[in-house]
Motif scaffolding. Sequence first.
Motif, short mmCIF file in Angstrom:
data_model
loop_
_atom_site.label_atom_id
_atom_site.label_comp_id
_atom_site.label_asym_id
_atom_site.label_seq_id
_atom_site.Cartn_x
_atom_site.Cartn_y
_atom_site.Cartn_z
N GLU A 1 -7.65 0.02 4.36
CA GLU A 1 -8.01 1.03 4.75
C GLU A 1 -9.59 1.09 4.20
OE1 GLU A 1 -7.00 5.18 3.03
OE2 GLU A 1 -6.21 3.93 2.28
N ARG A 2 -10.01 0.45 3.64
CA ARG A 2 -11.13 0.90 2.64
C ARG A 2 -12.28 -0.25 4.40
NH1 ARG A 2 -9.18 -1.46 -1.91
NH2 ARG A 2 -9.96 -3.29 -1.28
N PHE A 3 -11.86 -0.72 4.68
CA PHE A 3 -12.61 -1.25 6.04
C PHE A 3 -13.51 -0.57 6.95
CE2 PHE A 3 -13.03 -3.53 10.39
CZ PHE A 3 -14.36 -4.22 9.53
N VAL B 1 -16.12 0.81 6.79
CA VAL B 1 -17.26 0.16 7.41
C VAL B 1 -17.35 0.77 8.54
CG1 VAL B 1 -17.92 -2.22 8.26
CG2 VAL B 1 -16.56 -1.69 6.03
N LEU B 2 -15.90 0.86 9.41
CA LEU B 2 -15.78 1.49 10.87
C LEU B 2 -16.13 3.58 11.05
CD1 LEU B 2 -13.68 -1.47 12.46
CD2 LEU B 2 -16.34 -1.50 12.61
N GLY B 3 -15.82 3.43 9.77
CA GLY B 3 -16.24 5.35 9.48
C GLY B 3 -14.76 6.13 10.68
N LEU B 4 -13.57 4.77 10.36
CA LEU B 4 -11.93 5.66 11.04
C LEU B 4 -12.09 7.02 10.10
CD1 LEU B 4 -10.30 2.69 12.44
CD2 LEU B 4 -12.05 3.85 14.36
N GLU B 5 -10.97 7.64 10.73
CA GLU B 5 -10.39 8.64 9.19
C GLU B 5 -8.99 8.09 9.34
OE1 GLU B 5 -8.72 13.39 10.13
OE2 GLU B 5 -9.82 12.62 11.40
N ARG B 6 -8.42 7.95 8.09
CA ARG B 6 -7.37 8.45 7.71
C ARG B 6 -6.67 9.38 8.21
NH1 ARG B 6 -4.45 7.20 2.04
NH2 ARG B 6 -4.15 9.37 2.24
N TYR B 7 -5.53 8.71 9.16
CA TYR B 7 -4.32 10.23 9.58
C TYR B 7 -3.07 10.23 7.63
CZ TYR B 7 -0.90 11.84 11.94
OH TYR B 7 -0.35 13.23 13.18
N SER B 8 -2.62 9.08 8.24
CA SER B 8 -1.53 9.01 7.58
C SER B 8 -1.80 7.69 6.49
CB SER B 8 -0.76 9.66 8.01
OG SER B 8 0.74 8.61 8.12
N ALA B 9 -0.22 7.53 5.75
CA ALA B 9 -0.12 6.57 4.95
C ALA B 9 0.97 6.29 3.88
CB ALA B 9 -1.29 5.88 3.90
N MET B 10 2.16 5.03 4.02
CA MET B 10 2.77 4.86 2.99
C MET B 10 1.98 3.71 2.25
SD MET B 10 6.58 5.02 3.70
CE MET B 10 7.56 6.01 4.46
N PRO B 11 1.72 3.72 0.81
CA PRO B 11 1.67 3.08 0.00
C PRO B 11 2.63 1.43 0.11
CG PRO B 11 1.47 4.81 -1.02
CD PRO B 11 1.92 5.42 0.38
N GLY B 12 1.71 0.39 0.60
CA GLY B 12 2.78 -1.15 0.90
C GLY B 12 3.25 -0.76 2.23
N ARG B 13 3.15 0.19 2.90
CA ARG B 13 4.09 0.26 4.26
C ARG B 13 3.34 0.80 5.65
NH1 ARG B 13 6.28 2.57 7.95
NH2 ARG B 13 8.28 1.68 9.28
N HIS B 14 2.53 1.01 5.36
CA HIS B 14 1.49 1.43 6.99
C HIS B 14 0.18 2.31 6.13
CE1 HIS B 14 4.32 4.71 7.39
NE2 HIS B 14 2.81 5.54 7.84
#
Length: 74
Positions: A21-23, A27-40
């Motif tokens: 996610e940090r990368f 670095v690439l400037g993508l927008e995080r849409y959703s996350a489930m810790p440890g899964r995706h």
Amino acid sequence: MTNISRVLEACLYAADLDAAERFYVDVLGLERYSAMPGRHVFFRCGAGMFLVFNPARTSGEPSLVGGALVPAHG
């Protein structure tokens, strides 16, 4: 030969989703849409989506994510 006009969805696998996610954000400037810790973690990528799955957590059964059934990956 067929010309590809766009990609709707692409995915990769990473054991360290926090580092991924940090990368992709820093670095690439993508927008995080959703996350489930440890899964995706999912990112917007233009009109498409870029998905990063932890294969150790997603290779089994499908999961409910935000009310939607996400198939097994990995």
